[in-house]
Scaffold this motif. Structure first.
Motif, PDB file in Angstrom:
ATOM      1  N   THR A 254       4.229  10.891  -8.573  1.00  0.00           N
ATOM      2  CA  THR A 254       4.742  11.689  -7.458  1.00  0.00           C
ATOM      3  C   THR A 254       3.581  12.186  -6.619  1.00  0.00           C
ATOM      4  O   THR A 254       2.693  12.882  -7.112  1.00  0.00           O
ATOM      5  N   ASP A 255       3.585  11.826  -5.343  1.00  0.00           N
ATOM      6  CA  ASP A 255       2.505  12.224  -4.439  1.00  0.00           C
ATOM      7  C   ASP A 255       2.657  13.695  -4.073  1.00  0.00           C
ATOM      8  O   ASP A 255       3.732  14.297  -4.227  1.00  0.00           O
ATOM      9  N   VAL A 260       7.597   9.368  -4.013  1.00  0.00           N
ATOM     10  CA  VAL A 260       7.359   8.775  -5.331  1.00  0.00           C
ATOM     11  C   VAL A 260       6.927   7.321  -5.143  1.00  0.00           C
ATOM     12  O   VAL A 260       7.543   6.569  -4.378  1.00  0.00           O
ATOM     13  N   PHE A 261       5.870   6.944  -5.864  1.00  0.00           N
ATOM     14  CA  PHE A 261       5.352   5.588  -5.793  1.00  0.00           C
ATOM     15  C   PHE A 261       6.230   4.635  -6.597  1.00  0.00           C
ATOM     16  O   PHE A 261       7.017   5.042  -7.441  1.00  0.00           O
ATOM     17  N   ARG A 276       5.254   2.906  -1.479  1.00  0.00           N
ATOM     18  CA  ARG A 276       6.384   3.840  -1.621  1.00  0.00           C
ATOM     19  C   ARG A 276       7.603   3.228  -0.942  1.00  0.00           C
ATOM     20  O   ARG A 276       7.619   3.008   0.269  1.00  0.00           O
ATOM     21  N   MET A 277       8.621   2.963  -1.761  1.00  0.00           N
ATOM     22  CA  MET A 277       9.809   2.255  -1.301  1.00  0.00           C
ATOM     23  C   MET A 277      10.933   3.248  -0.995  1.00  0.00           C
ATOM     24  O   MET A 277      11.139   4.222  -1.731  1.00  0.00           O
ATOM     25  N   ALA A 313      11.794   0.733   5.595  1.00  0.00           N
ATOM     26  CA  ALA A 313      11.897   0.266   4.212  1.00  0.00           C
ATOM     27  C   ALA A 313      10.843   0.820   3.281  1.00  0.00           C
ATOM     28  O   ALA A 313      11.126   1.045   2.094  1.00  0.00           O
ATOM     29  N   ALA A 314       9.608   1.041   3.761  1.00  0.00           N
ATOM     30  CA  ALA A 314       8.547   1.369   2.811  1.00  0.00           C
ATOM     31  C   ALA A 314       7.279   1.777   3.539  1.00  0.00           C
ATOM     32  O   ALA A 314       7.124   1.565   4.749  1.00  0.00           O
ATOM     33  N   GLN A 315       6.354   2.338   2.753  1.00  0.00           N
ATOM     34  CA  GLN A 315       4.987   2.584   3.212  1.00  0.00           C
ATOM     35  C   GLN A 315       4.036   1.802   2.321  1.00  0.00           C
ATOM     36  O   GLN A 315       4.186   1.776   1.096  1.00  0.00           O
ATOM     37  N   ASP A 316       3.036   1.193   2.937  1.00  0.00           N
ATOM     38  CA  ASP A 316       2.128   0.287   2.242  1.00  0.00           C
ATOM     39  C   ASP A 316       1.256   1.032   1.229  1.00  0.00           C
ATOM     40  O   ASP A 316       1.038   2.251   1.334  1.00  0.00           O
ATOM     41  N   SER A 317       0.737   0.272   0.272  1.00  0.00           N
ATOM     42  CA  SER A 317      -0.237   0.809  -0.672  1.00  0.00           C
ATOM     43  C   SER A 317      -1.644   0.786  -0.082  1.00  0.00           C
ATOM     44  O   SER A 317      -2.521   1.528  -0.532  1.00  0.00           O
TER      45      SER A 317
END
Length: 614
Positions: A254-255, A260-261, A276-277, A313-317
């Motif tokens: 959890t950031d 949440v990753f 993070r999806m 949809a998401a944020q990149d790693s």
């Protein structure tokens, strides 16, 4: 020379590969026609925009001019975004399981011109690592087999396609029939469902919480099942759920901003895989306690929400720091210092189904906590998706970006998850329009009229939706929405349809809950006595009504439906065919508690309501 055709693609993942020296095509009949005319195999590379190992393979192999020239000469190369085309991904995954148990993305698949898989794997490095071959070695071996052992290639491809076809036919037959084995219409018994908790207690990581070793995933559908069984009176399930949620919230998974990753690479929930999806966070909203749910909602609002209200949809790693593309470093910087750095990019795809999952999670969390902002976030997302992806109450678009709508056909995920989200939103706000659209989507889904990709249909490898551990399935969501409508309308046919849809999945879930739990909570609800709670109040601000709202918000359990609406809204719902609300427009500031649609006298106080709810 770069002739690849991805520069105008809607998908952000495909556009990431537009400058590769590989001559990529999008999935479609033209690619396979060309392969047939040239008598070459088809390389299908499947991934998504925020996939770290997809980025790695792109840098190592697909950016290499020599590899690009080899693929141009000896293959037809096709790029697929698994988020845009889950049908292609499911079919390829089913075939790849014949070659490896370690499935994931990037998924690297070799097909005949008939679109049948004859070899598959995942990530391949540029140089061999131990027994893991390099991408060049794999392509050389594939070409050797293609040229010198074609009969073996064709036989293997036909056998795998036949196995996929038989599995799809068996799944369809099971969904239609449902074989009784202790519950109604093939559902596992209530006792068998509760018995799963003992299996999960044995599977729990007693040291660090959660289930399994490394990598360790939050598995929101499994946690929601534990919440359902806990609400049905199982204290052990509640304890398992609390320990898992505490472990997730108290770990690096959890950031600091609440998001949440996707998973942790270590058993103790440390060293996250930093993407993070939307679906992980949306699923956790439905089970997290109010404070933690608020943090997740803040992440959705501040990071994944577009200006129009829809969620991407998401944020990149990965992000670019000091000119280098690095994984996770931005997330390891203190929150107050992140503003000086370039943030990881977003997968800017708006997916109908995933937004439905977010709407549902926000409504459940917001109703539980009395948090109006969560409900408003859900409403804005619903309005945005309805405006962009629906026509005349029917889903026409699965995926869109600022560059337009995808031509990929909507799936059961889109209809089921969006219908379920809209119905939950309608019950929380009293706004009939969402329920009417949700009803249409359920009817569309139950009609079985979803479009099948013509390439997969011709190959005989269309699988339908496959269970996932991370995401509530569209089939289960469709069944949940049908069950909701059955309670609201008195249509027992929809209740029976819900049972048929999930019977096979629920039976599998009893035997293998870690990977197939998402149908179990609904299977429990379908066998419990129905309870409908209808709060009618023209003004929600009065102290007694606020108290009843709080009491009603805590009343969720399997088999319970909660609706909050005004007298005028109750009349509108009744006129639109939602018979549960007939006669509920006469009194203001009351709550009706009904069992199998037979209602007690209206409760006028919190005390009376608490007594009727038991």
């Amino acid at each position: 020379m770069n002739d690849n055709r991805l520069g105008t693609a809607v998908s952000p993942y495909l556009r990431q590969h537009a400058d590769n020296p590989v001559d990529w095509r999008e999935w479609g009949a033209d690619a396979f026609t060309e392969a047939r005319e040239r008598d070459v195999p088809v390389l299908v590379s499947i991934g998504y925009a925020t996939c770290h190992w997809c980025h790695v393979m792109a840098r190592e192999s697909f950016s290499d001019p020599e590899i690009g020239a080899m693929l141009r000469q000896d293959f037809v190369a096709v790029k697929v975004d698994r988020e845009e085309r889950p049908d292609v991904d499911s079919s390829a995954m089913a075939a790849a399981s014949a070659f490896t148990e370690n499935l994931g993305w990037p998924l690297t698949v070799f097909m005949t011109p008939a679109a049948q898989v004859f070899y598959a794997g995942t990530y391949y490095p540029p140089q061999p690592v131990g027994e893991h071959p390099s991408f060049r070695q794999v392509t050389a071996a594939v070409l050797d087999a293609w040229r010198d052992r074609r009969h073996e290639v064709d036989a293997n491809a036909a056998a795998i396609a036949g196995a996929i076809r038989q599995g799809a036919e068996a799944d369809a037959a099971a969904a239609q029939a449902g074989q009784p084995d202790g519950g109604g219409a093939g559902l596992p018994s209530v006792e068998a469902i509760h018995g799963v908790v003992s299996d999960l207690e044995r599977a729990e990581d007693a040291t660090y919480g959660g289930f399994g070793g490394a990598p360790k995933f939050p598995n929101a559908p499994l946690l929601e099942f534990l919440g359902d069984v806990a609400a049905d009176g199982d204290g052990a399930a509640g304890a398992l759920l609390t320990r898992a949620l505490d472990a997730i919230a108290g770990s690096e998974l959890t950031d600091v901003d609440g998001g949440v990753f996707r998973y942790a690479t270590q058993r103790d929930w440390s060293v996250p895989h930093y993407e993070r999806m939307l679906y992980d966070n949306a699923g956790l909203l439905a089970v997290a306690e109010p404070g933690r749910a608020r943090g997740i909602a803040d992440f959705l609002r501040d990071t994944l929400r577009r200006a129009d209200g829809a969620f991407v949809a998401a944020q990149d790693s990965e992000s670019t720091i000091d000119g280098r593309r690095v994984e996770g470093e931005w997330y390891r910087v203190p929150l107050e210092e992140r503003g000086r750095l370039e943030a990881p990019p977003l997968d800017d795809q708006v997916l109908t189904g995933w937004n439905g999952l977010a709407i549902r999670g926000l409504v459940i969390a917001g109703s539980r906590a009395g948090d109006d902002e969560m409900i408003n976030l859900a409403r804005a997302a619903a309005d945005a998706v309805i405006a962009a992806h629906l026509r005349d109450e029917h889903v026409m678009v699965r995926s869109s970006t600022p560059r337009g709508g995808s031509t990929a056909a909507p799936t059961i995920e889109d209809l089921g998850l969006f219908a379920e989200g809209l119905l939950e939103l309608a019950l929380a706000t009293g706004e009939l329009g969402y329920a009417v659209i949700g009803r249409t989507l359920v009817d569309d889904g139950l009609s079985g009229a979803l479009e099948v990709d013509p390439v997969l249909a011709a190959a005989g490898t269309a699988t339908g939706e496959q269970p996932q551990t991370a995401l509530r399935s569209g089939t289960v969501a469709m069944a949940g929405a049908a069950a909701l409508l059955a309670a609201l309308t008195g249509d027992d046919g929809r209740h029976s349809a819900a049972e048929r849809l999930i019977a096979e999945r629920a039976r599998t879930g009893v035997d293998r809950p870690l990977g197939h739990a998402d149908a179990l909570g609904l299977a429990l609800a379908l066998q419990r006595p129905s309870r409908e709670v209808v709060l009618v109040a023209d003004d929600r601000s009065g102290s007694e009504v606020v108290g009843m709202l709080t009491t009603v918000g805590a009343a969720r359990r399997p088999g319970t439906i909660v609706a909050v609406l005004t007298r005028a809204q109750a009349a509108e719902w009744a006129a639109a065919g939602f018979s549960l609300f007939e006669g509920r427009d006469a009194l203001d500031g009351v709550t009706y508690v009904c069992h199998d649609r037979v209602c007690a006298l209206p409760a006028r106080t919190v005390g009376e309501l608490a007594t009727q709810l038991g």
